[in-house]
Design a protein around this motif. Structure first.
Motif, PDB file in Angstrom:
ATOM      1  N   UNK A  95      12.103  51.780  30.071  1.00  0.00           N
ATOM      2  CA  UNK A  95      12.238  50.488  30.740  1.00  0.00           C
ATOM      3  C   UNK A  95      12.389  50.687  32.239  1.00  0.00           C
ATOM      4  N   UNK A  96      11.728  49.821  33.009  1.00  0.00           N
ATOM      5  CA  UNK A  96      11.804  49.819  34.472  1.00  0.00           C
ATOM      6  C   UNK A  96      12.327  48.453  34.908  1.00  0.00           C
ATOM      7  N   UNK A  97      13.351  48.449  35.763  1.00  0.00           N
ATOM      8  CA  UNK A  97      13.927  47.208  36.270  1.00  0.00           C
ATOM      9  C   UNK A  97      13.794  47.193  37.785  1.00  0.00           C
ATOM     10  N   UNK A  98      13.146  46.143  38.300  1.00  0.00           N
ATOM     11  CA  UNK A  98      12.946  46.013  39.736  1.00  0.00           C
ATOM     12  C   UNK A  98      13.324  44.605  40.192  1.00  0.00           C
ATOM     13  N   UNK A  99      13.639  44.483  41.466  1.00  0.00           N
ATOM     14  CA  UNK A  99      13.764  43.170  42.101  1.00  0.00           C
ATOM     15  C   UNK A  99      13.697  43.355  43.596  1.00  0.00           C
ATOM     16  N   UNK A 100      13.097  42.369  44.255  1.00  0.00           N
ATOM     17  CA  UNK A 100      12.972  42.383  45.711  1.00  0.00           C
ATOM     18  C   UNK A 100      12.407  43.710  46.220  1.00  0.00           C
ATOM     19  N   UNK A 101      11.363  44.182  45.533  1.00  0.00           N
ATOM     20  CA  UNK A 101      10.625  45.375  45.931  1.00  0.00           C
ATOM     21  C   UNK A 101      11.434  46.670  45.827  1.00  0.00           C
ATOM     22  N   UNK A 102      12.535  46.630  45.083  1.00  0.00           N
ATOM     23  CA  UNK A 102      13.355  47.821  44.873  1.00  0.00           C
ATOM     24  C   UNK A 102      13.542  48.030  43.384  1.00  0.00           C
ATOM     25  N   UNK A 103      13.347  49.266  42.906  1.00  0.00           N
ATOM     26  CA  UNK A 103      13.419  49.548  41.481  1.00  0.00           C
ATOM     27  C   UNK A 103      14.557  50.496  41.168  1.00  0.00           C
ATOM     28  N   UNK A 104      15.222  50.234  40.034  1.00  0.00           N
ATOM     29  CA  UNK A 104      16.197  51.188  39.520  1.00  0.00           C
ATOM     30  C   UNK A 104      15.461  52.380  38.922  1.00  0.00           C
ATOM     31  N   UNK A 105      16.209  53.442  38.684  1.00  0.00           N
ATOM     32  CA  UNK A 105      15.618  54.586  37.993  1.00  0.00           C
ATOM     33  C   UNK A 105      15.221  54.164  36.580  1.00  0.00           C
ATOM     34  N   UNK A 106      14.074  54.591  36.084  1.00  0.00           N
ATOM     35  CA  UNK A 106      13.681  54.229  34.720  1.00  0.00           C
ATOM     36  C   UNK A 106      14.663  54.784  33.700  1.00  0.00           C
ATOM     37  N   UNK A 107      14.753  54.096  32.568  1.00  0.00           N
ATOM     38  CA  UNK A 107      15.696  54.545  31.540  1.00  0.00           C
ATOM     39  C   UNK A 107      15.068  54.432  30.155  1.00  0.00           C
ATOM     40  N   UNK A 108      15.467  55.337  29.308  1.00  0.00           N
ATOM     41  CA  UNK A 108      15.064  55.278  27.895  1.00  0.00           C
ATOM     42  C   UNK A 108      16.228  54.832  27.018  1.00  0.00           C
ATOM     43  N   UNK A 109      17.361  54.498  27.633  1.00  0.00           N
ATOM     44  CA  UNK A 109      18.602  54.196  26.927  1.00  0.00           C
ATOM     45  C   UNK A 109      18.873  52.692  26.937  1.00  0.00           C
ATOM     46  N   UNK A 110      18.871  52.038  25.786  1.00  0.00           N
ATOM     47  CA  UNK A 110      19.151  50.595  25.754  1.00  0.00           C
ATOM     48  C   UNK A 110      20.490  50.228  26.384  1.00  0.00           C
ATOM     49  N   UNK A 111      21.487  51.093  26.262  1.00  0.00           N
ATOM     50  CA  UNK A 111      22.794  50.776  26.825  1.00  0.00           C
ATOM     51  C   UNK A 111      22.726  50.726  28.349  1.00  0.00           C
ATOM     52  N   UNK A 112      22.019  51.648  28.951  1.00  0.00           N
ATOM     53  CA  UNK A 112      21.871  51.621  30.413  1.00  0.00           C
ATOM     54  C   UNK A 112      21.082  50.390  30.850  1.00  0.00           C
ATOM     55  N   UNK A 113      20.088  50.005  30.063  1.00  0.00           N
ATOM     56  CA  UNK A 113      19.326  48.799  30.382  1.00  0.00           C
ATOM     57  C   UNK A 113      20.216  47.564  30.274  1.00  0.00           C
ATOM     58  N   UNK A 114      21.072  47.540  29.265  1.00  0.00           N
ATOM     59  CA  UNK A 114      22.002  46.421  29.100  1.00  0.00           C
ATOM     60  C   UNK A 114      22.929  46.316  30.314  1.00  0.00           C
TER      61      UNK A 114
END
Length: 678
Positions: free
Chosen positions: A653-672
């Motif tokens: 999973x990749x989470x971005x906003x305002x042209x800035x992205x968090x590090x990608x994660x394979x962990x649902x807990x980190x995504x939560x």
């Protein structure tokens, strides 16, 4: 002898097809007939589940003497406000400006050039409570028309000039800032009813759009007061008579401040909006009550409003046969102690009386009670209560059912698609998602023409004659965007694109960015309607801002985001002043302030457990307005998936906003943790 309404698709118009009144549908032919005859036009506007519309029809429009007078002196035009919201909006604005109030049935007298000169709502057959009788009104208008025609024309011309000169005041130059959203929250807090939940006094309407704002504001800022108002209001409504304690679903509004006695009509739009609100409340809190109500409301939509073609009917009437031949409001829903005993026997009837708040005195009319849940469920044996509920529901199913307005309204079906898609996903109910897909498919097959222009309504799979308005394009796009996020099927994003592009091209003022409720090529009326405030549904303006913003987040389209920003300017101006009436705009503004966040989940398929876990976690995130795209790393269905590889061969999973992205994660807990939620 049937009049001219017999070939219409609107159930409301068809209800009047056998009236002795020589009705016309809204058409150029009606006004041409008025010009040729030199007569004024009686415009009567209502909708099929409107109680007082039925009353006035029975008292006046079915009366031979009244019809004879109308047919001799007027050209009578009947309009379904749900089919022609543009006509309704224009003349309701005139009624409210002239009288300070409005409602349905709406009664307006027009010149043959469609200019209004006299207004009202319901008129009784005899003078009553300071109101003239309908016959007195007709005679007075006829006298003015024949004896003071120039004066009437002058009044009508002034009204039209006043309406045409009205502009949307204080549209704002930028989206709301933090202080304006805080002021809006403060305004809602001041109007909040802490004893009963909700806002204001009687009658009390479900504040669906304000509740969505409160949930989003809490998710973004952590403001506990916002969440508390939403929670308490949702609980009060769910325990009140406004909620159908047997069959699920909400009535239109409560006539009292305590949510006890509803106006019993059930509307598709209310239930779609509230289904989504309760699902979002569960997503934020894990509330068992919110989960139950969201699912019961979704099941009500599918069970009682879904049509054979897969769309959703507009409404259920408030009135029905009480079993004696009388057509009575609420007859289908209310109970007396004697009726409980007849179905349940003495012991279980006593339990039902306590559990549902049924008394000998009654809470409604003639000793009947509206079912409520005045006490906590934990005081009762759950299995026994469920048995009681099931037997009462089965008995109620044997009563004469309220009438159903079977027309499919594009905008309201868009709201239902979004609600069912999300609710079905949250609670692992693929049948609900399937129902959402079925309704979306009907909208594509029947309501979209070859130029991707929407038709407002359909019935029995046949498209109606009237063009879609802004709320149709916006709410259907909202439904398609929700379906794209839930299913991972990019075709729904493609359909949403067609609709939001029409919003830019045909509903937007290119000079100012303000929005109109009708397209630039729509039938011209005395004024092009334009209203950014919510009524029973999100305004087309606010809904369009949300759809434009969501589409921009999914695609990175700068023109669509810029259009959303311009549209949100009116929220900055009105939100601090009238937050109850621009709740959806405030909810969209919360999404804008949060980004909204863009979540790309890549994996082999949604049948893969690891992919499904990440996708579900993303959808359960409470970040306001977050968009979710799912697909394989090489998929081109969603722009968000471009250059998003698997990490170590695992779904990511990749989470971005305002042209800035968090590090990608394979962990649902980190995504939560990144998105909030359960």
């Amino acid at each position: 002898m049937p009049n001219r309404l017999g070939h219409e698709t609107s159930p409301y118009l068809l209800q009047h097809a056998d009236n002795p009144v020589d009705w016309w549908p809204w058409s150029e032919g009606a006004f041409e007939a008025a010009r040729e005859a030199g007569r004024p036009v009686l415009l009567s506007v209502g909708y099929s589940s409107c109680h007082w519309c039925h009353v006035m029809a029975h008292e006046s429009f079915e009366d031979e003497a009244t019809a004879e007078y109308l047919n001799e002196h007027f050209v009578s035009v009947k309009v379904d406000r749900e089919e022609r919201p543009d006509v309704d909006a224009v003349y309701m604005e005139a009624v409210q400006a002239a009288t300070g109030q409005g409602g349905w049935p709406m009664t307006v007298f027009l010149t043959p050039d469609a200019e209004p000169f006299y207004f009202g709502t319901y008129f009784p057959p005899e003078p009553r409570a300071g109101m003239p009788s309908f016959r007195q009104v007709l005679e007075g208008v006829h006298s003015a028309w024949t004896e003071r025609r120039e004066e009437v024309a002058e009044v009508a011309g002034k009204i039209v000039r006043d309406l045409s000169e009205r502009e949307i005041a204080h549209t704002g130059e930028r989206p709301p800032q933090e202080d304006e959203l805080a002021q809006a929250l403060l305004g809602l807090t001041r109007e909040y009813d802490p004893q009963r939940g909700g806002f204001g006094g009687a009658p009390k309407f479900p504040p669906s759009m304000a509740l969505e704002f409160l949930l989003r504001h809490h998710a973004r800022t952590g403001a506990e007061g916002a969440l508390q108002m939403a929670q308490d209001t949702c609980e009060r409504m769910a325990r009140g008579g406004i909620y159908d304690q047997l069959g699920g679903g909400f009535a239109r509004y409560s006539v009292d401040r305590d949510w006890v006695v509803p106006h019993f009509e059930k509307m598709l739009y209310d239930n779609a909006l509230l289904c989504r609100v309760y699902a979002h409340l569960w997503r934020a809190t894990g509330s068992a009550l919110a989960r139950r109500v969201a699912l019961e409301t979704a099941d009500f939509l599918v069970r009682e409003l879904r049509t054979e073609q897969g769309g959703f009917a507009s409404a259920l009437d408030a009135d029905s046969d009480d079993g004696t031949g009388r057509h009575v409001e609420g007859a289908y829903y209310v109970w007396t102690p004697a009726q409980l005993r007849e179905v349940l026997g003495a012991d279980d009837a006593e339990l039902a009386e306590r559990y549902f708040g049924v008394t000998e005195e009654g809470t409604f009319e003639e000793g009947a009670s509206v079912l409520q849940l005045p006490q906590q469920d934990g005081f009762y044996d759950a299995e026994r209560v469920e048995s009681v509920r099931a037997r009462l529901l089965a008995a109620r199913d044997g009563r004469p059912a309220p009438g159903r307005d079977d027309k499919v309204v594009a905008a309201w079906n868009g709201l239902a698609v979004a609600a069912l898609a999300e609710t079905g996903t949250y609670f692992d109910r693929p049948d609900l998602v399937e129902a959402a897909v079925g309704a979306a498919d009907l909208l594509v097959r029947v309501h979209l023409d070859e130029q991707a222009r929407l038709v407002r309504t359909s019935k029995d799979g046949r498209a109606g004659a009237h063009a879609g308005v802004l709320e149709d394009y916006a709410d259907v796009a909202e439904g398609f965007l929700a379906l794209a996020s839930v299913t991972g099927e990019g075709v729904w994003l493609d359909f949403a694109e067609l609709l939001v592009d029409h919003v830019l091209a045909r509903f937007t003022d290119p000079a100012t960015g303000t929005l109109y409720d009708t397209a630039e090529d729509a039938e011209p009326l005395i004024r092009r309607p334009q209203d950014p405030t919510d009524s029973a549904t999100p305004s087309g303006w606010s809904a369009a801002a949300g759809a434009l913003l969501g589409y921009a987040a999914q695609t990175g389209s700068e023109p669509h985001r810029a259009a959303a920003e311009r549209a949100l300017g009116v929220v900055a101006a009105l939100g601090p002043r009238v937050p109850r009436f621009i709740g959806w705009g405030l909810a969209v503004a919360e999404a804008y302030r949060d980004g909204p966040r863009e979540v790309a989940v890549v994996g082999p398929s949604l049948d893969d457990e690891a992919s499904k876990a990440l996708h579900r976690t993303a959808l359960l995130g409470t970040a306001p307005g977050a968009v979710v795209a799912f697909g394989t790393p090489d998929s081109d269905e969603f722009p968000l998936l471009a250059d998003r590889p698997l990490v170590d061969g695992a779904p990511t999973a990749y989470v971005c906003r305002n042209f800035t992205c968090d590090a990608p994660t394979t962990d649902p807990e980190r995504l939560r943790e990144a998105l909030g939620g359960l």
